[in-house]
Design a protein around this motif. Structure first.
Motif, PDB file in Angstrom:
ATOM      1  N   ARG A   1      -2.944   1.756  -1.397  1.00  0.00           N
ATOM      2  CA  ARG A   1      -1.611   2.760  -0.547  1.00  0.00           C
ATOM      3  C   ARG A   1      -1.449   3.813  -0.469  1.00  0.00           C
ATOM      4  O   ARG A   1      -1.222   4.864   0.656  1.00  0.00           O
ATOM      5  CB  ARG A   1      -0.051   2.100  -1.404  1.00  0.00           C
ATOM      6  CG  ARG A   1       0.708   0.634  -2.158  1.00  0.00           C
ATOM      7  CD  ARG A   1       0.539   0.912   0.102  1.00  0.00           C
ATOM      8  NE  ARG A   1       1.500  -0.517   0.257  1.00  0.00           N
ATOM      9  CZ  ARG A   1       1.466  -1.452   1.509  1.00  0.00           C
ATOM     10  NH1 ARG A   1       0.752  -0.615   2.078  1.00  0.00           N
ATOM     11  NH2 ARG A   1       2.013  -2.433   1.444  1.00  0.00           N
ATOM     12  N   SER A   2      -2.605   4.314  -1.653  1.00  0.00           N
ATOM     13  CA  SER A   2      -2.461   6.068  -1.432  1.00  0.00           C
ATOM     14  C   SER A   2      -4.285   6.376  -1.804  1.00  0.00           C
ATOM     15  O   SER A   2      -4.637   7.203  -2.281  1.00  0.00           O
ATOM     16  CB  SER A   2      -2.157   6.977  -2.850  1.00  0.00           C
ATOM     17  OG  SER A   2      -2.333   6.365  -3.810  1.00  0.00           O
TER      18      SER A   2
ATOM     19  N   GLN B   1      -1.250   0.456  -5.768  1.00  0.00           N
ATOM     20  CA  GLN B   1      -1.574   1.841  -6.022  1.00  0.00           C
ATOM     21  C   GLN B   1      -2.647   2.567  -5.085  1.00  0.00           C
ATOM     22  O   GLN B   1      -2.816   3.144  -4.279  1.00  0.00           O
ATOM     23  CB  GLN B   1      -2.023   2.584  -7.207  1.00  0.00           C
ATOM     24  CG  GLN B   1      -1.528   3.626  -7.289  1.00  0.00           C
ATOM     25  CD  GLN B   1      -1.762   4.934  -8.729  1.00  0.00           C
ATOM     26  OE1 GLN B   1      -1.068   3.815  -9.598  1.00  0.00           O
ATOM     27  NE2 GLN B   1      -2.383   5.620  -8.970  1.00  0.00           N
TER      28      GLN B   1
ATOM     29  N   GLU C   1       3.931  -5.429  -4.049  1.00  0.00           N
ATOM     30  CA  GLU C   1       5.226  -5.103  -4.683  1.00  0.00           C
ATOM     31  C   GLU C   1       6.108  -5.100  -4.833  1.00  0.00           C
ATOM     32  O   GLU C   1       7.621  -4.431  -5.319  1.00  0.00           O
ATOM     33  CB  GLU C   1       5.288  -3.752  -3.276  1.00  0.00           C
ATOM     34  CG  GLU C   1       4.634  -2.370  -2.722  1.00  0.00           C
ATOM     35  CD  GLU C   1       4.113  -1.964  -2.081  1.00  0.00           C
ATOM     36  OE1 GLU C   1       3.674  -1.323  -2.097  1.00  0.00           O
ATOM     37  OE2 GLU C   1       4.687  -2.919  -0.769  1.00  0.00           O
TER      38      GLU C   1
END
Lengths: 331, 540
Positions: free
Chosen positions: B238-239, B235, B536
């Motif tokens: 990715r962000s 997470q 993922e």
């Protein structure tokens, strides 16, 4: 100090040392041969005619010729060298010109004073120096450290003969605990003889201990900044345990080097202390040999001292390998 | 209850603030990666947990292990925590073990000092632990000394020491930074396995995002003594929110922009190595046997053309450093010839100054490769001794110094500074300036960016790309880091056991490796994107 890891026992730790030992032994023999050639050339060949040198300028030609006969100086040089070396190998050092006795006996007597004195001084210096060096490093920048460093500075600066005289003033003249000099001989009993050697040994040990303590301290400080010390702390060892179990042995290499040099010095370099305490040691023998131009004595004592130095170097090399396994495989 | 809970941790050394308000947690069976560049305070945080801080350190806040406050414990109590509840593994496997003690003794020591076990019992725990970390006794007897092991094997011993008593928390501070990629992958896999088997918490400190992408459950990003961002690994990757995290991420996979070079294939090559052999004599096995020889470089041939950037990759011991030294005429060769700009590097008269001045070198260590007592002016003009009487003097010399310094993004005023006045990245710029000053056609970059932080590394790579474009320089770029080689080179050569096993256009080799060894290397190289995709897919 242990020889190798005791997980393995001595057999396992000595066996891989074999090639190292062999190379050290070869180097020992070669150094001895080289030293004997140099000593022979310097004392027998360079002065021209040793016999006339020993007898001085006013000697009668017949006397010189008689001495030449006695010393075998009319033989070829190579023959003379070989017979000297052959004699050395079974303890025949020739006959002293001034004392008229076999030099071997003369040296043996003196060695019985000088060798115990050197070992005694070395022992004192080691048992004083190593603990205070370790304390000093462990308590770096503390009052104890500064105190020890100050005292050792003084110990290096004070000439040992002067310190010897102070010892005599205090312990012999004022307190009357020790005699001011002389040596009763080992026949008088071990403790009597050792007592006579105590003040000279202390006088000899002081500067040596001061140097050794400083070497121990700085070597230990270097070791304490190594990564494996931090690893040991991370395993849960206390500061003290880390010092004893990991640092001291690693810090020993420079200390051993200095110890080896000091022993050689103590054996031959005690001449001034021997004079202060009227000890019949090797230093005084070689000194008398030189003033009386007794080349045979000088040559023999010098060869003996060279042998001692080379032997000590050899022992130090073996001690290195015992302390540090990395040295065992190579030479 | 969380296993390790760090809250409001402030730390200063002699009044200098090192950490402020650091907070994060590590749970049982969880891998938490603490990421940051040098000076970010990540190692100091680990040392604070161990309470192994330098003198004059002032700590405030709270570090709780299993609910117990560590900061209020006495040194004696902490000795009972270290090695028992918390184990630690360090970066330098080569120096982290005591050289005069056997590996068995060193692992057994952890057991003996804490449990009062007998020697024999402790050695049997050591035997079992060493075999757990992949050093079984039949191949690695307990009586081995550290110097008889490779870097990766030593790191396994350090790990065995740390986990011998099955601690609740393991702290690993850059455990693989000093290791080759394939060894790195093995050590990471080992750590992950131990975490799974023992349910330990693992605090994994690193500067390299890609290394931990596969195994980290959570990520903590630190900068200048503060936690800037933290969260679950995938997470967070990715962000990312914080600009510093984003910059760090970008720097990790930085690709400098280069013009495609006009390679002059038919002109005299800048560097030509023809069938070079370098052998070292091995120790005699017996007194009378002829000593054997070890071929460090085995019939290697290569060519580098003008303007071309060529990479040379391989693991430690593959012979790349020996080859480099031979090219630089620092070492003799047994066969073959090396020409720089058509001139033999080593002639009968020794190293040729004419050939040497056409090439320069930049080494890895930006601290160790300069004499600290000389000013930059003297440091960068050192290569002029190769030019003898043709070396510029007076104003011409000043111009050359200014030109070299300005080329690497420094100013001519820096010539009168000493090297300690510069940061690591700036020092490497000075090293490059020193290489540029004789106007060479070839620069050998021997692990030149390996010791730098990722953001600095990105800047230096940009600088190198720019210099190569502007000055038509050729590089021989030697590295164990494949991602950097991929970013900057046109062609790449893969070296193994003294031989070049594969060579080709960089992109072609990386995307379609032909040799088995190249495939192994690439598989072991940490790849952030690929790791994230794998995870993922696994999560979905």
């Amino acid at each position: 100090m242990r020889a190798g890891g005791n997980a393995s026992g001595p057999s396992r730790s000595l066996e891989p040392m074999a090639p190292y030992l062999l190379k050290r032994v070869i180097s020992l023999v070669l150094s001895l041969l080289a030293a004997s050639v140099v000593i022979f050339v310097v004392l027998q060949v360079v002065p021209g005619d040793p016999a006339s040198y020993m007898l001085g300028m006013n000697a009668q030609p017949e006397t010189v010729e008689a001495l030449r006969q006695q010393m075998g100086l009319n033989d070829p040089i190579v023959w003379r060298y070989l017979s000297w070396v052959a004699g050395l190998t079974h303890g025949d050092f020739g006959v002293s010109y001034t004392y008229k006795v076999p030099t071997g006996e003369l040296i043996a007597q003196r060695l019985w004073v000088s060798l115990p004195l050197a070992l005694y001084a070395l022992f004192l210096s080691t048992i004083i120096a190593l603990p205070i060096g370790i304390i000093s490093a462990a308590k770096r920048n503390s009052a104890a450290d500064y105190g020890i460093m100050g005292v050792t500075q003084l110990g290096i600066a004070v000439p040992n003969f002067w310190f010897a005289m102070l010892l005599v003033l205090l312990f012999s003249i004022t307190l009357r605990w020790f005699s001011a000099g002389g040596f009763p001989g080992w026949n008088a009993g071990f403790f009597v003889a050792m007592k006579a050697l105590t003040l000279p040994a202390i006088a000899l040990a002081l500067p040596q201990a001061s140097i050794l303590a400083r070497v121990m301290r700085s070597s230990l400080l270097d070791t304490l900044s190594e990564d494996y010390i931090r690893t040991a702390r991370a395993k849960g060892l206390s500061r003290g345990q880390t010092l004893v179990r990991h640092a001291v042995r690693n810090a020993m290499i420079p200390v051993l080097t200095i110890l080896g040099l000091q022993f050689s010095f103590l054996l031959a370099g005690a001449i001034i202390i021997e004079n202060v305490f009227y000890l019949p040691g090797l230093g005084r023998l070689v000194f008398q040999g030189i003033t009386q131009r007794d080349l045979i004595v000088v040559q023999s004592v010098v060869m003996l001292l060279v042998f001692a130095v080379i032997l000590v170097t050899f022992l130090v090399d073996i001690a290195y390998a015992m302390v540090d396994p990395r040295l065992r495989g190579r030479a | 209850m969380t296993l390790l809970q760090i809250q409001n941790l402030d730390l200063s050394i002699l009044g200098l603030k090192i950490l402020s308000d650091v907070r994060f947690e590590v749970d049982r069976g969880e891998v938490v990666a603490v990421i940051g560049e040098s000076g970010s305070g990540k190692s100091m945080t680990a040392l604070a947990v161990m309470q192994l801080l330098p003198h004059g350190t002032d700590v405030n806040g709270s570090i709780r292990l299993d609910g117990e406050e560590l900061l209020t414990k006495t040194e004696k109590q902490m000795c009972g925590v270290r090695g028992v509840d918390v184990g630690m593994v360090f970066q330098e496997p080569m120096t982290a073990l005591n050289p005069v003690k056997t590996i068995g003794e060193q692992v057994a020591e952890t057991v003996m000092i804490h449990t009062g076990a007998s020697r024999a019992e402790a050695l049997s725990v050591a035997r079992e632990t060493l075999s757990r970390v992949g050093l079984p006794e039949d191949r690695f007897p307990l009586t081995r000394y550290p110097h008889e092991l490779s870097g990766g094997q030593r790191q396994r011993v350090v790990i065995a020491m740390a986990i011998a008593l099955r601690p609740k928390l393991l702290i690993a501070d850059e455990p693989t930074t000093a290791l080759d990629v394939t060894t790195q992958a093995q050590i990471m896999a080992l750590l992950k396995r131990l975490v799974d088997e023992d349910g330990m918490g693992l605090m994994l400190i690193t500067h390299d995002l890609a290394v931990v992408a596969d195994i980290a459950d959570r990520i903590v990003i630190m900068k200048s003594g503060e936690v800037v961002e933290a969260g679950p690994a995938v997470q967070l990757f990715r962000s990312m929110q914080h600009p510093y995290s984003k910059a760090l991420m970008a720097a990790t996979s930085h690709h400098p922009v280069r013009k495609s070079p006009e390679v002059a294939l038919h002109a005299v090559p800048v560097l030509e190595v023809r069938s070079v052999v370098r052998e070292y004599a091995l120790p005699r096995t017996s007194l009378f046997a002829k000593p054997g020889a070890f071929r460090a470089v085995d019939e290697v041939s290569l060519k580098i053309h003008k303007g071309e950037n060529v990479g040379l990759v391989g693991e430690s011991g593959c012979g790349k450093s020996t080859l480099t030294r031979a090219i630089l005429a620092l070492e003799g060769t047994q066969a073959g010839e090396i020409r720089v700009g058509g001139e033999l590097v080593t002639t009968k008269a020794g190293a040729s100054a004419a050939a040497r001045r056409k090439m320069q070198v930049v080494f890895q260590d930006p601290y160790g490769s300069f004499n600290p007592r000389h000013k930059v002016r003297r440091l960068v003009t050192e290569p002029f001794y190769l030019m003898g009487r043709e070396a510029p003097t007076g104003d011409a010399l000043e111009l050359r110094i200014a030109e070299a310094l300005e080329n690497v993004g420094l100013s001519s005023r820096d010539a009168d500074k000493y090297i300690h006045e510069f940061s690591g990245g700036q020092r490497q710029r000075v090293a490059i300036a020193r290489a540029l000053i004789t106007h060479p056609s070839l620069i050998i970059l021997d692990e030149a960016v390996s010791a730098l932080d990722v953001s600095i590394r990105a800047q230096i790579l940009d600088l190198l790309a720019d210099l190569s474009d502007r000055l038509d320089l050729s590089y021989l770029f030697i590295s164990h880091d494949l991602s950097v080689v991929r970013a900057i080179t046109d062609r790449v050569m893969v070296m193994k056991a003294g031989k070049i096993v594969e060579t080709g256009e960089t992109e072609a080799v990386f995307s379609n490796p032909q040799h088995e060894y190249t495939r192994q290397l690439l598989a072991a190289t940490p790849d952030l994107e690929a790791a994230l995709k794998r995870r993922e897919i696994a999560a979905a």
